[in-house]
Scaffold this motif. Structure first.
Motif, short mmCIF file in Angstrom:
data_model
loop_
_atom_site.label_atom_id
_atom_site.label_comp_id
_atom_site.label_asym_id
_atom_site.label_seq_id
_atom_site.Cartn_x
_atom_site.Cartn_y
_atom_site.Cartn_z
N ALA A 60 43.01 36.87 41.73
CA ALA A 60 42.71 37.77 42.85
C ALA A 60 41.31 38.37 42.71
O ALA A 60 40.57 38.47 43.69
CB ALA A 60 43.76 38.88 42.92
N THR A 61 40.93 38.73 41.49
CA THR A 61 39.60 39.28 41.26
C THR A 61 38.53 38.24 41.58
O THR A 61 37.52 38.54 42.22
CB THR A 61 39.45 39.75 39.79
OG1 THR A 61 40.46 40.73 39.53
CG2 THR A 61 38.09 40.34 39.52
N GLY A 62 38.74 37.01 41.16
CA GLY A 62 37.79 35.93 41.47
C GLY A 62 37.67 35.68 42.97
O GLY A 62 36.57 35.50 43.51
N TYR A 63 38.79 35.69 43.66
CA TYR A 63 38.80 35.46 45.11
C TYR A 63 38.03 36.57 45.84
O TYR A 63 37.17 36.31 46.68
CB TYR A 63 40.23 35.38 45.62
CG TYR A 63 40.34 35.18 47.11
CD1 TYR A 63 40.05 33.95 47.68
CD2 TYR A 63 40.71 36.22 47.94
CE1 TYR A 63 40.13 33.76 49.05
CE2 TYR A 63 40.80 36.05 49.31
CZ TYR A 63 40.50 34.81 49.87
OH TYR A 63 40.59 34.63 51.23
N VAL A 64 38.33 37.82 45.48
CA VAL A 64 37.66 38.94 46.14
C VAL A 64 36.17 38.96 45.77
O VAL A 64 35.32 39.26 46.62
CB VAL A 64 38.35 40.27 45.79
CG1 VAL A 64 37.56 41.46 46.31
CG2 VAL A 64 39.76 40.30 46.39
N VAL A 101 33.14 39.04 48.38
CA VAL A 101 32.13 40.10 48.35
C VAL A 101 30.73 39.50 48.33
O VAL A 101 29.82 39.99 49.00
CB VAL A 101 32.36 41.04 47.14
CG1 VAL A 101 31.15 41.91 46.86
CG2 VAL A 101 33.58 41.90 47.36
N THR A 102 30.55 38.43 47.54
CA THR A 102 29.21 37.82 47.47
C THR A 102 28.86 37.08 48.74
O THR A 102 27.69 36.87 49.03
CB THR A 102 29.09 36.87 46.26
OG1 THR A 102 30.10 35.87 46.36
CG2 THR A 102 29.23 37.62 44.96
N ASP A 103 29.85 36.67 49.52
CA ASP A 103 29.60 35.99 50.79
C ASP A 103 29.23 37.00 51.88
O ASP A 103 28.28 36.79 52.63
CB ASP A 103 30.84 35.20 51.19
CG ASP A 103 30.59 34.33 52.41
OD1 ASP A 103 29.49 33.76 52.50
OD2 ASP A 103 31.52 34.23 53.24
N GLU A 104 30.00 38.08 51.96
CA GLU A 104 29.74 39.11 52.97
C GLU A 104 30.28 40.44 52.47
O GLU A 104 31.48 40.64 52.34
CB GLU A 104 30.45 38.72 54.29
CG GLU A 104 30.19 39.71 55.41
CD GLU A 104 30.90 39.30 56.69
OE1 GLU A 104 31.39 40.20 57.36
OE2 GLU A 104 30.98 38.11 56.98
N PHE A 158 41.38 45.60 41.54
CA PHE A 158 41.83 44.46 40.73
C PHE A 158 41.27 44.52 39.31
O PHE A 158 41.98 44.25 38.34
CB PHE A 158 41.45 43.13 41.39
CG PHE A 158 42.28 42.78 42.58
CD1 PHE A 158 43.65 42.97 42.59
CD2 PHE A 158 41.69 42.27 43.72
CE1 PHE A 158 44.42 42.65 43.69
CE2 PHE A 158 42.45 41.94 44.83
CZ PHE A 158 43.82 42.13 44.82
N VAL A 159 39.99 44.89 39.18
CA VAL A 159 39.40 44.99 37.85
C VAL A 159 40.08 46.10 37.05
O VAL A 159 40.40 45.94 35.87
CB VAL A 159 37.87 45.21 37.95
CG1 VAL A 159 37.28 45.58 36.59
CG2 VAL A 159 37.19 43.96 38.50
N ALA A 160 40.32 47.25 37.69
CA ALA A 160 40.99 48.36 37.01
C ALA A 160 42.42 47.98 36.62
O ALA A 160 42.89 48.33 35.53
CB ALA A 160 41.00 49.60 37.91
N ALA A 161 43.13 47.26 37.49
CA ALA A 161 44.50 46.85 37.18
C ALA A 161 44.52 45.88 36.00
O ALA A 161 45.39 45.98 35.12
CB ALA A 161 45.16 46.22 38.41
N ALA A 162 43.57 44.95 35.95
CA ALA A 162 43.50 44.01 34.82
C ALA A 162 43.20 44.75 33.52
O ALA A 162 43.79 44.47 32.48
CB ALA A 162 42.44 42.94 35.08
N ALA A 163 42.29 45.72 33.57
CA ALA A 163 41.97 46.52 32.38
C ALA A 163 43.18 47.34 31.94
O ALA A 163 43.48 47.44 30.75
CB ALA A 163 40.78 47.43 32.67
#
Length: 129
Positions: free
Chosen positions: A19-23, A27-30, A42-47
């Motif tokens: 999910a983090t990779g997808y988002v 984000v880098t696209d738009e 997602f980053v906070a949840a993984a941490a």
């Protein structure tokens, strides 16, 4: 010990990473704020998952145990037991059983049980990793 089962933790970790990779890709696209917030969540949840798993997993040294018994006219002679790294070794001779010249080398949390019940075990070697 409260914790997440290893399989569940692994599945959650992989799902959060995907999910983090997808988002991140979106984000880098738009760029927009909702995607940035989703990425942060997602980053906070993984941490948090990594912290929870580390804080609630028994990382202490495992206890190594060796039990050796001879009962009812039995004998255990000429052997050796080497146990390490949380291994659990049991050697038991009962009812006139005999264990002779036999060795056990157990490591890495191995579970080993050898029993002679009215029987004979000779020149036997058990080795685990």
């Amino acid at each position: 010990m409260a914790g997440i089962k290893p399989g569940v933790g692994a599945a959650l970790s992989v799902t959060l990473s995907a999910a983090t990779g997808y988002v991140t890709n979106m984000v880098t696209d738009e760029w927009n704020w909702s995607l940035g917030i989703a990425l942060g969540v997602f980053v906070a949840a993984a941490a948090a998952l990594a912290w929870w798993d580390r804080a609630h997993t028994d990382t202490g040294p495992r206890r190594t145990t060796v039990r050796q018994t001879a009962e009812g006219g039995s004998t255990i002679t000429g052997g050796a037991i080497t146990a390490r790294l949380g291994s659990d070794v049991t050697e038991n001779a009962v009812n006139r059983g005999t264990i002779r010249n036999s060795t056990i080398e157990a490591g890495n949390a191995a579970q080993v049980e050898r029993k002679a019940d009215d029987s004979r075990i000779e020149d036997n070697q058990i080795v685990t990793d």
